[in-house]
Design a protein around this motif. Structure first.
Motif, PDB file in Angstrom:
ATOM      1  N   PRO A  82      14.705  68.987 -71.885  1.00 17.86           N
ATOM      2  CA  PRO A  82      14.808  69.899 -73.057  1.00 17.86           C
ATOM      3  C   PRO A  82      13.879  71.474 -72.131  1.00 17.86           C
ATOM      4  CG  PRO A  82      15.149  68.279 -74.514  1.00 17.86           C
ATOM      5  CD  PRO A  82      14.573  67.584 -72.829  1.00 17.86           C
ATOM      6  N   LYS A  83      12.386  70.700 -71.919  1.00 12.24           N
ATOM      7  CA  LYS A  83      11.073  71.369 -71.692  1.00 12.24           C
ATOM      8  C   LYS A  83      11.971  71.964 -70.559  1.00 12.24           C
ATOM      9  CE  LYS A  83       8.357  68.872 -74.550  1.00 12.24           C
ATOM     10  NZ  LYS A  83       6.578  67.671 -75.041  1.00 12.24           N
ATOM     11  N   HIS A  84      12.148  71.605 -68.678  1.00 12.76           N
ATOM     12  CA  HIS A  84      12.563  71.775 -68.006  1.00 12.76           C
ATOM     13  C   HIS A  84      13.742  72.895 -68.345  1.00 12.76           C
ATOM     14  CE1 HIS A  84      10.111  69.066 -67.033  1.00 12.76           C
ATOM     15  NE2 HIS A  84       9.877  69.131 -65.506  1.00 12.76           N
ATOM     16  N   LEU A  85      14.726  72.393 -69.090  1.00 12.31           N
ATOM     17  CA  LEU A  85      15.560  73.853 -69.354  1.00 12.31           C
ATOM     18  C   LEU A  85      15.273  74.816 -69.961  1.00 12.31           C
ATOM     19  CD1 LEU A  85      18.489  71.413 -71.222  1.00 12.31           C
ATOM     20  CD2 LEU A  85      18.380  72.787 -68.589  1.00 12.31           C
ATOM     21  N   ALA A  86      14.310  74.994 -70.860  1.00 11.90           N
ATOM     22  CA  ALA A  86      13.377  76.189 -71.262  1.00 11.90           C
ATOM     23  C   ALA A  86      12.808  77.550 -69.765  1.00 11.90           C
ATOM     24  CB  ALA A  86      12.806  75.648 -72.469  1.00 11.90           C
ATOM     25  N   ILE A  87      12.741  76.671 -69.205  1.00 10.03           N
ATOM     26  CA  ILE A  87      12.270  77.690 -68.208  1.00 10.03           C
ATOM     27  C   ILE A  87      13.264  78.180 -67.810  1.00 10.03           C
ATOM     28  CG2 ILE A  87      10.303  77.814 -65.698  1.00 10.03           C
ATOM     29  CD1 ILE A  87       9.509  74.743 -67.215  1.00 10.03           C
ATOM     30  N   PRO A  88      13.958  79.699 -67.794  1.00  8.02           N
ATOM     31  CA  PRO A  88      14.341  80.062 -67.211  1.00  8.02           C
ATOM     32  C   PRO A  88      14.026  80.615 -66.008  1.00  8.02           C
ATOM     33  CG  PRO A  88      13.071  81.631 -68.151  1.00  8.02           C
ATOM     34  CD  PRO A  88      12.945  80.571 -69.056  1.00  8.02           C
ATOM     35  N   GLU A  89      13.012  80.274 -65.346  1.00  9.88           N
ATOM     36  CA  GLU A  89      12.846  81.303 -63.852  1.00  9.88           C
ATOM     37  C   GLU A  89      12.936  79.552 -62.732  1.00  9.88           C
ATOM     38  OE1 GLU A  89       8.221  80.442 -65.139  1.00  9.88           O
ATOM     39  OE2 GLU A  89      10.557  80.897 -65.875  1.00  9.88           O
ATOM     40  N   LEU A  90      13.172  78.641 -63.158  1.00 14.37           N
ATOM     41  CA  LEU A  90      12.849  77.432 -62.629  1.00 14.37           C
ATOM     42  C   LEU A  90      14.362  77.300 -61.706  1.00 14.37           C
ATOM     43  CD1 LEU A  90      11.099  74.908 -62.436  1.00 14.37           C
ATOM     44  CD2 LEU A  90      12.414  73.348 -64.017  1.00 14.37           C
ATOM     45  N   ASN A  91      14.310  77.223 -60.279  1.00 11.58           N
ATOM     46  CA  ASN A  91      14.837  77.564 -59.553  1.00 11.58           C
ATOM     47  C   ASN A  91      15.072  76.478 -58.598  1.00 11.58           C
ATOM     48  OD1 ASN A  91      13.146  78.613 -57.583  1.00 11.58           O
ATOM     49  ND2 ASN A  91      13.389  80.190 -58.717  1.00 11.58           N
ATOM     50  N   ASP A  92      15.862  76.294 -57.456  1.00  9.09           N
ATOM     51  CA  ASP A  92      15.662  75.017 -56.439  1.00  9.09           C
ATOM     52  C   ASP A  92      14.361  75.276 -55.377  1.00  9.09           C
ATOM     53  OD1 ASP A  92      18.133  73.666 -56.999  1.00  9.09           O
ATOM     54  OD2 ASP A  92      19.136  74.710 -55.600  1.00  9.09           O
ATOM     55  N   ALA A  93      13.617  76.180 -55.368  1.00  7.57           N
ATOM     56  CA  ALA A  93      12.539  76.608 -54.799  1.00  7.57           C
ATOM     57  C   ALA A  93      11.218  76.148 -55.174  1.00  7.57           C
ATOM     58  CB  ALA A  93      12.564  78.215 -54.111  1.00  7.57           C
ATOM     59  N   HIS A  94      11.554  75.596 -56.625  1.00  8.62           N
ATOM     60  CA  HIS A  94       9.954  75.260 -57.273  1.00  8.62           C
ATOM     61  C   HIS A  94      10.421  74.380 -57.342  1.00  8.62           C
ATOM     62  CE1 HIS A  94      10.666  78.838 -59.676  1.00  8.62           C
ATOM     63  NE2 HIS A  94       9.412  79.201 -59.632  1.00  8.62           N
ATOM     64  N   PHE A  95      11.378  73.311 -57.352  1.00  5.95           N
ATOM     65  CA  PHE A  95      11.572  72.028 -57.206  1.00  5.95           C
ATOM     66  C   PHE A  95      11.576  71.531 -55.282  1.00  5.95           C
ATOM     67  CE2 PHE A  95      14.590  71.818 -61.408  1.00  5.95           C
ATOM     68  CZ  PHE A  95      13.702  70.594 -62.242  1.00  5.95           C
ATOM     69  N   GLN A  96      11.579  71.877 -54.571  1.00 10.12           N
ATOM     70  CA  GLN A  96      11.611  71.671 -53.389  1.00 10.12           C
ATOM     71  C   GLN A  96       9.889  71.436 -53.085  1.00 10.12           C
ATOM     72  OE1 GLN A  96      14.100  70.595 -50.994  1.00 10.12           O
ATOM     73  NE2 GLN A  96      11.602  69.762 -49.692  1.00 10.12           N
ATOM     74  N   ARG A  97       9.047  72.799 -53.699  1.00 10.60           N
ATOM     75  CA  ARG A  97       8.496  73.099 -53.662  1.00 10.60           C
ATOM     76  C   ARG A  97       6.932  71.376 -53.870  1.00 10.60           C
ATOM     77  NH1 ARG A  97       4.498  74.100 -50.046  1.00 10.60           N
ATOM     78  NH2 ARG A  97       2.761  74.990 -50.694  1.00 10.60           N
ATOM     79  N   TRP A  98       7.393  71.434 -55.656  1.00 10.72           N
ATOM     80  CA  TRP A  98       6.878  70.354 -55.844  1.00 10.72           C
ATOM     81  C   TRP A  98       7.111  68.882 -55.221  1.00 10.72           C
ATOM     82  CZ3 TRP A  98      10.148  65.976 -57.808  1.00 10.72           C
ATOM     83  CH2 TRP A  98       9.425  65.343 -59.493  1.00 10.72           C
ATOM     84  N   LEU A  99       8.666  68.550 -55.071  1.00 12.04           N
ATOM     85  CA  LEU A  99       8.483  67.810 -53.986  1.00 12.04           C
ATOM     86  C   LEU A  99       7.603  67.264 -52.893  1.00 12.04           C
ATOM     87  CD1 LEU A  99      12.329  66.973 -54.100  1.00 12.04           C
ATOM     88  CD2 LEU A  99      10.813  65.515 -54.747  1.00 12.04           C
ATOM     89  N   THR A 100       7.274  68.771 -52.130  1.00 16.44           N
ATOM     90  CA  THR A 100       6.316  68.462 -50.897  1.00 16.44           C
ATOM     91  C   THR A 100       5.195  68.577 -51.118  1.00 16.44           C
ATOM     92  OG1 THR A 100       7.531  70.561 -49.601  1.00 16.44           O
ATOM     93  CG2 THR A 100       6.769  70.504 -49.042  1.00 16.44           C
ATOM     94  N   LEU A 101       4.938  69.179 -52.084  1.00 21.28           N
ATOM     95  CA  LEU A 101       3.332  68.730 -52.146  1.00 21.28           C
ATOM     96  C   LEU A 101       3.360  67.781 -53.358  1.00 21.28           C
ATOM     97  CD1 LEU A 101       2.423  72.103 -54.594  1.00 21.28           C
ATOM     98  CD2 LEU A 101       1.659  71.303 -51.902  1.00 21.28           C
ATOM     99  N   PHE A 102       4.444  66.384 -53.970  1.00 23.28           N
ATOM    100  CA  PHE A 102       4.214  65.863 -53.926  1.00 23.28           C
ATOM    101  C   PHE A 102       4.209  64.504 -52.810  1.00 23.28           C
ATOM    102  CE2 PHE A 102       4.947  61.453 -56.574  1.00 23.28           C
ATOM    103  CZ  PHE A 102       4.656  61.867 -58.157  1.00 23.28           C
ATOM    104  N   ARG A 103       4.863  64.352 -51.926  1.00 23.54           N
ATOM    105  CA  ARG A 103       5.219  64.010 -51.251  1.00 23.54           C
ATOM    106  C   ARG A 103       3.558  63.918 -50.802  1.00 23.54           C
ATOM    107  NH1 ARG A 103       7.291  61.534 -47.093  1.00 23.54           N
ATOM    108  NH2 ARG A 103      10.164  61.915 -47.324  1.00 23.54           N
ATOM    109  N   ALA A 104       2.974  65.189 -50.256  1.00 24.43           N
ATOM    110  CA  ALA A 104       1.775  65.338 -48.866  1.00 24.43           C
ATOM    111  C   ALA A 104       0.295  64.745 -50.898  1.00 24.43           C
ATOM    112  CB  ALA A 104       1.194  66.391 -49.043  1.00 24.43           C
ATOM    113  N   THR A 105       0.633  64.657 -51.470  1.00 27.71           N
ATOM    114  CA  THR A 105      -0.335  63.908 -52.216  1.00 27.71           C
ATOM    115  C   THR A 105       0.030  62.519 -52.265  1.00 27.71           C
ATOM    116  OG1 THR A 105      -0.459  65.376 -53.422  1.00 27.71           O
ATOM    117  CG2 THR A 105      -1.450  64.307 -54.623  1.00 27.71           C
TER     118      THR A 105
END
Length: 149
Positions: A82-105
């Motif tokens: 529900p918290k993620h659904l409430a973020i209207p601008e959340l899109n694939d670019a955000h998830f891809q960046r999250w994954l990239t940074l998460f992998r690097a970390t």
């Protein structure tokens, strides 16, 4: 890690390498969010939806989430969707960046086999979130393809 290194079983029945522990989980989560908050793509989203005074609580919640996912501790109790659904601008670019940074970390802080566990779970979580967001927005969830870190 060698194939004969002893592993332990979590309460949920997952095998855990001996070098994956609570301290490693906490270190990855803390380092990732420090990096993510400064990132030009996902930082503004995090900073908008999580007030500055709530960050310590958020870090603990996410540490509990990853501890539950990887160590089977069952400490995480929550409903992140529900918290993620409430973020209207959340899109694939955000998830891809999250994954990239998460992998690097994870790759910076963990042995390769542990980093691979973190990344595998992150890719699965991201894919599931993207499917649910597409459904919520009335989009074709079957068109959502997995992203790789």
């Amino acid at each position: 890690m060698s194939d004969d290194a002893p592993q332990r079983m979590t309460p949920t029945g997952r095998m855990v390498p001996p070098d994956l522990d609570e301290e490693m989980v906490a270190a990855v989560v803390s380092a990732f969010y420090a990096r993510a908050r400064r990132d030009e793509v996902i930082g503004p989203v995090f900073e908008r939806v999580i007030p500055a005074d709530r960050w310590p609580e958020h870090i603990q919640t996410i540490t509990d989430f990853w501890s539950s996912m990887l160590l089977g501790t069952r400490r995480y109790v929550g409903r992140p969707m529900p918290k993620h659904l409430a973020i209207p601008e959340l899109n694939d670019a955000h998830f891809q960046r999250w994954l990239t940074l998460f992998r690097a970390t994870a790759e910076e802080l963990c042995p390769p086999h542990v980093a691979a566990m973190f990344v595998d779970r992150a890719e699965r979580v991201g894919h599931n979130f993207r499917i649910r967001i597409a459904q919520f927005r009335g989009q074709d969830a079957m068109a959502v393809q997995p992203q790789r870190a």
